[in-house]
Scaffold this motif. Sequence first.
Motif, PDB file in Angstrom:
ATOM      1  N   ASN A 189     -13.927  -4.142  -6.705  1.00  0.00           N
ATOM      2  CA  ASN A 189     -12.815  -5.052  -7.006  1.00  0.00           C
ATOM      3  C   ASN A 189     -11.509  -4.258  -7.070  1.00  0.00           C
ATOM      4  OD1 ASN A 189     -12.845  -3.751  -9.467  1.00  0.00           O
ATOM      5  ND2 ASN A 189     -13.767  -5.435 -10.569  1.00  0.00           N
ATOM      6  N   ARG A 190     -10.408  -4.964  -7.281  1.00  0.00           N
ATOM      7  CA  ARG A 190      -9.094  -4.315  -7.283  1.00  0.00           C
ATOM      8  C   ARG A 190      -8.962  -3.251  -8.362  1.00  0.00           C
ATOM      9  NH1 ARG A 190      -4.742  -6.619  -4.314  1.00  0.00           N
ATOM     10  NH2 ARG A 190      -5.348  -8.599  -3.404  1.00  0.00           N
ATOM     11  N   GLU A 191      -9.521  -3.505  -9.529  1.00  0.00           N
ATOM     12  CA  GLU A 191      -9.393  -2.542 -10.620  1.00  0.00           C
ATOM     13  C   GLU A 191     -10.012  -1.195 -10.250  1.00  0.00           C
ATOM     14  OE1 GLU A 191     -11.029  -1.846 -15.104  1.00  0.00           O
ATOM     15  OE2 GLU A 191     -10.717  -3.904 -14.460  1.00  0.00           O
ATOM     16  N   SER A 192     -11.102  -1.233  -9.503  1.00  0.00           N
ATOM     17  CA  SER A 192     -11.782  -0.001  -9.110  1.00  0.00           C
ATOM     18  C   SER A 192     -10.994   0.772  -8.058  1.00  0.00           C
ATOM     19  CB  SER A 192     -13.173  -0.316  -8.574  1.00  0.00           C
ATOM     20  OG  SER A 192     -13.086  -1.081  -7.392  1.00  0.00           O
ATOM     21  N   ALA A 193      -9.983   0.133  -7.487  1.00  0.00           N
ATOM     22  CA  ALA A 193      -9.196   0.786  -6.433  1.00  0.00           C
ATOM     23  C   ALA A 193      -7.784   1.125  -6.875  1.00  0.00           C
ATOM     24  CB  ALA A 193      -9.129  -0.120  -5.211  1.00  0.00           C
ATOM     25  N   THR A 194      -7.403   0.738  -8.102  1.00  0.00           N
ATOM     26  CA  THR A 194      -6.018   0.943  -8.505  1.00  0.00           C
ATOM     27  C   THR A 194      -5.819   2.025  -9.554  1.00  0.00           C
ATOM     28  OG1 THR A 194      -6.231  -0.877 -10.080  1.00  0.00           O
ATOM     29  CG2 THR A 194      -5.282  -1.392  -7.932  1.00  0.00           C
ATOM     30  N   SER A 195      -6.815   2.322 -10.344  1.00  0.00           N
ATOM     31  CA  SER A 195      -6.620   3.352 -11.365  1.00  0.00           C
ATOM     32  C   SER A 195      -6.982   4.726 -10.805  1.00  0.00           C
ATOM     33  CB  SER A 195      -7.456   3.048 -12.609  1.00  0.00           C
ATOM     34  OG  SER A 195      -8.812   3.308 -12.378  1.00  0.00           O
ATOM     35  N   ALA A 196      -6.244   5.719 -11.249  1.00  0.00           N
ATOM     36  CA  ALA A 196      -6.463   7.085 -10.763  1.00  0.00           C
ATOM     37  C   ALA A 196      -7.849   7.586 -11.159  1.00  0.00           C
ATOM     38  CB  ALA A 196      -5.385   8.015 -11.308  1.00  0.00           C
ATOM     39  N   GLY A 197      -8.294   7.236 -12.365  1.00  0.00           N
ATOM     40  CA  GLY A 197      -9.617   7.660 -12.811  1.00  0.00           C
ATOM     41  C   GLY A 197     -10.725   7.091 -11.962  1.00  0.00           C
ATOM     42  N   ALA A 198     -10.566   5.832 -11.563  1.00  0.00           N
ATOM     43  CA  ALA A 198     -11.587   5.187 -10.739  1.00  0.00           C
ATOM     44  C   ALA A 198     -11.639   5.807  -9.345  1.00  0.00           C
ATOM     45  CB  ALA A 198     -11.314   3.688 -10.649  1.00  0.00           C
ATOM     46  N   ILE A 199     -10.475   6.125  -8.793  1.00  0.00           N
ATOM     47  CA  ILE A 199     -10.451   6.759  -7.471  1.00  0.00           C
ATOM     48  C   ILE A 199     -11.025   8.165  -7.548  1.00  0.00           C
ATOM     49  CG2 ILE A 199      -8.918   7.633  -5.661  1.00  0.00           C
ATOM     50  CD1 ILE A 199      -7.253   5.121  -6.029  1.00  0.00           C
ATOM     51  N   ASP A 200     -10.724   8.879  -8.639  1.00  0.00           N
ATOM     52  CA  ASP A 200     -11.284  10.218  -8.827  1.00  0.00           C
ATOM     53  C   ASP A 200     -12.805  10.148  -8.944  1.00  0.00           C
ATOM     54  OD1 ASP A 200     -10.939  13.070  -9.236  1.00  0.00           O
ATOM     55  OD2 ASP A 200     -11.572  12.689 -11.314  1.00  0.00           O
ATOM     56  N   GLU A 201     -13.304   9.157  -9.682  1.00  0.00           N
ATOM     57  CA  GLU A 201     -14.746   8.990  -9.802  1.00  0.00           C
ATOM     58  C   GLU A 201     -15.371   8.675  -8.446  1.00  0.00           C
ATOM     59  OE1 GLU A 201     -18.063   6.142 -11.966  1.00  0.00           O
ATOM     60  OE2 GLU A 201     -15.947   5.817 -12.387  1.00  0.00           O
ATOM     61  N   ALA A 202     -14.708   7.826  -7.651  1.00  0.00           N
ATOM     62  CA  ALA A 202     -15.215   7.487  -6.319  1.00  0.00           C
ATOM     63  C   ALA A 202     -15.255   8.725  -5.429  1.00  0.00           C
ATOM     64  CB  ALA A 202     -14.342   6.402  -5.690  1.00  0.00           C
ATOM     65  N   LEU A 203     -14.235   9.572  -5.535  1.00  0.00           N
ATOM     66  CA  LEU A 203     -14.213  10.808  -4.756  1.00  0.00           C
ATOM     67  C   LEU A 203     -15.386  11.706  -5.137  1.00  0.00           C
ATOM     68  CD1 LEU A 203     -12.758  12.671  -2.734  1.00  0.00           C
ATOM     69  CD2 LEU A 203     -11.449  13.558  -4.663  1.00  0.00           C
ATOM     70  N   HIS A 204     -15.659  11.819  -6.432  1.00  0.00           N
ATOM     71  CA  HIS A 204     -16.781  12.645  -6.876  1.00  0.00           C
ATOM     72  C   HIS A 204     -18.121  12.052  -6.437  1.00  0.00           C
ATOM     73  CE1 HIS A 204     -14.720  15.757  -9.085  1.00  0.00           C
ATOM     74  NE2 HIS A 204     -13.914  14.827  -9.581  1.00  0.00           N
ATOM     75  N   LEU A 205     -18.247  10.734  -6.488  1.00  0.00           N
ATOM     76  CA  LEU A 205     -19.489  10.110  -6.011  1.00  0.00           C
ATOM     77  C   LEU A 205     -19.699  10.382  -4.527  1.00  0.00           C
ATOM     78  CD1 LEU A 205     -19.392   6.649  -7.815  1.00  0.00           C
ATOM     79  CD2 LEU A 205     -21.083   8.450  -8.157  1.00  0.00           C
ATOM     80  N   LEU A 206     -18.625  10.316  -3.773  1.00  0.00           N
ATOM     81  CA  LEU A 206     -18.707  10.543  -2.330  1.00  0.00           C
ATOM     82  C   LEU A 206     -19.049  12.003  -2.037  1.00  0.00           C
ATOM     83  CD1 LEU A 206     -18.236   8.898   0.277  1.00  0.00           C
ATOM     84  CD2 LEU A 206     -15.915   9.774   0.273  1.00  0.00           C
ATOM     85  N   ALA A 207     -18.415  12.920  -2.760  1.00  0.00           N
ATOM     86  CA  ALA A 207     -18.622  14.344  -2.498  1.00  0.00           C
ATOM     87  C   ALA A 207     -19.950  14.847  -3.051  1.00  0.00           C
ATOM     88  CB  ALA A 207     -17.470  15.142  -3.094  1.00  0.00           C
ATOM     89  N   ASP A 208     -20.276  14.456  -4.285  1.00  0.00           N
ATOM     90  CA  ASP A 208     -21.497  14.970  -4.920  1.00  0.00           C
ATOM     91  C   ASP A 208     -22.769  14.507  -4.223  1.00  0.00           C
ATOM     92  OD1 ASP A 208     -19.851  16.210  -6.712  1.00  0.00           O
ATOM     93  OD2 ASP A 208     -20.184  14.777  -8.336  1.00  0.00           O
ATOM     94  N   SER A 209     -22.740  13.305  -3.668  1.00  0.00           N
ATOM     95  CA  SER A 209     -23.932  12.796  -2.993  1.00  0.00           C
ATOM     96  C   SER A 209     -24.069  13.308  -1.565  1.00  0.00           C
ATOM     97  CB  SER A 209     -23.904  11.267  -2.977  1.00  0.00           C
ATOM     98  OG  SER A 209     -22.815  10.814  -2.207  1.00  0.00           O
ATOM     99  N   LYS A 210     -23.027  13.989  -1.075  1.00  0.00           N
ATOM    100  CA  LYS A 210     -22.992  14.478   0.315  1.00  0.00           C
ATOM    101  C   LYS A 210     -23.237  13.326   1.286  1.00  0.00           C
ATOM    102  CE  LYS A 210     -24.102  19.228  -0.663  1.00  0.00           C
ATOM    103  NZ  LYS A 210     -22.760  19.659  -0.836  1.00  0.00           N
ATOM    104  N   LEU A 211     -22.707  12.176   0.928  1.00  0.00           N
ATOM    105  CA  LEU A 211     -22.919  10.960   1.704  1.00  0.00           C
ATOM    106  C   LEU A 211     -22.350  11.073   3.114  1.00  0.00           C
ATOM    107  CD1 LEU A 211     -24.027   8.093   1.638  1.00  0.00           C
ATOM    108  CD2 LEU A 211     -21.834   7.339   0.749  1.00  0.00           C
ATOM    109  N   VAL A 212     -21.177  11.680   3.234  1.00  0.00           N
ATOM    110  CA  VAL A 212     -20.547  11.811   4.553  1.00  0.00           C
ATOM    111  C   VAL A 212     -21.433  12.640   5.480  1.00  0.00           C
ATOM    112  CG1 VAL A 212     -18.530  12.685   5.778  1.00  0.00           C
ATOM    113  CG2 VAL A 212     -18.237  11.552   3.577  1.00  0.00           C
ATOM    114  N   ASP A 213     -21.977  13.730   4.966  1.00  0.00           N
ATOM    115  CA  ASP A 213     -22.851  14.580   5.774  1.00  0.00           C
ATOM    116  C   ASP A 213     -24.132  13.848   6.175  1.00  0.00           C
ATOM    117  OD1 ASP A 213     -21.027  16.648   5.522  1.00  0.00           O
ATOM    118  OD2 ASP A 213     -22.005  17.438   3.708  1.00  0.00           O
ATOM    119  N   ARG A 214     -24.667  13.053   5.270  1.00  0.00           N
ATOM    120  CA  ARG A 214     -25.902  12.327   5.558  1.00  0.00           C
ATOM    121  C   ARG A 214     -25.680  11.226   6.599  1.00  0.00           C
ATOM    122  NH1 ARG A 214     -29.728  13.929   1.740  1.00  0.00           N
ATOM    123  NH2 ARG A 214     -28.824  14.863  -0.112  1.00  0.00           N
ATOM    124  N   VAL A 215     -24.531  10.560   6.523  1.00  0.00           N
ATOM    125  CA  VAL A 215     -24.214   9.553   7.543  1.00  0.00           C
ATOM    126  C   VAL A 215     -24.024  10.234   8.887  1.00  0.00           C
ATOM    127  CG1 VAL A 215     -22.467   7.893   8.305  1.00  0.00           C
ATOM    128  CG2 VAL A 215     -23.244   7.871   5.943  1.00  0.00           C
TER     129      VAL A 215
END
Length: 135
Positions: free
Chosen positions: A83-109
């Motif tokens: 939702n919008r709240e998950s895309a507007t706060s700096a903390g939420a975007i930072d958490e999303a970045l860590h989820l993306l990086a820690d899971s190595k999702l980009v490499d797996r895709v």
Amino acid sequence: MIDWKALLEADTAKDDVQIPDDDWRQEAAYSLCELYYAQYRAQRGYGGTQRIDLRPGSDFSRFMESHLKPLEEYKVWEALFPNRESATSAGAIDEALHLLADSKLVDRVYSGDIITVNKIVNNIKKKRAKFLDTL
């Protein structure tokens, strides 16, 4: 003779641009991609403090096409930004970045590990569900 009425009608039809409802999600995803790319460059030793070259054909645009564009196919952006709240706060975007990086999702895709990608996306949806509870 010029048909001014038809030209004016055509011009007003162009003004009725339909903005997608999830435009905010695409902006957040693009910002997240820039942050991810900056980390990628810093880890590779390419000078993390330099500005990102946004021109077509640049290293960033090639990186976006090869690594980050395929994430749309697996609905990763919808999982990271429910939702919008998950895309507007700096903390939420930072958490999303860590989820993306820690899971190595980009490499797996990129490598084609579809089963693991689907499991990771489902786990991300569970972790980001807290933003759905705040509605």
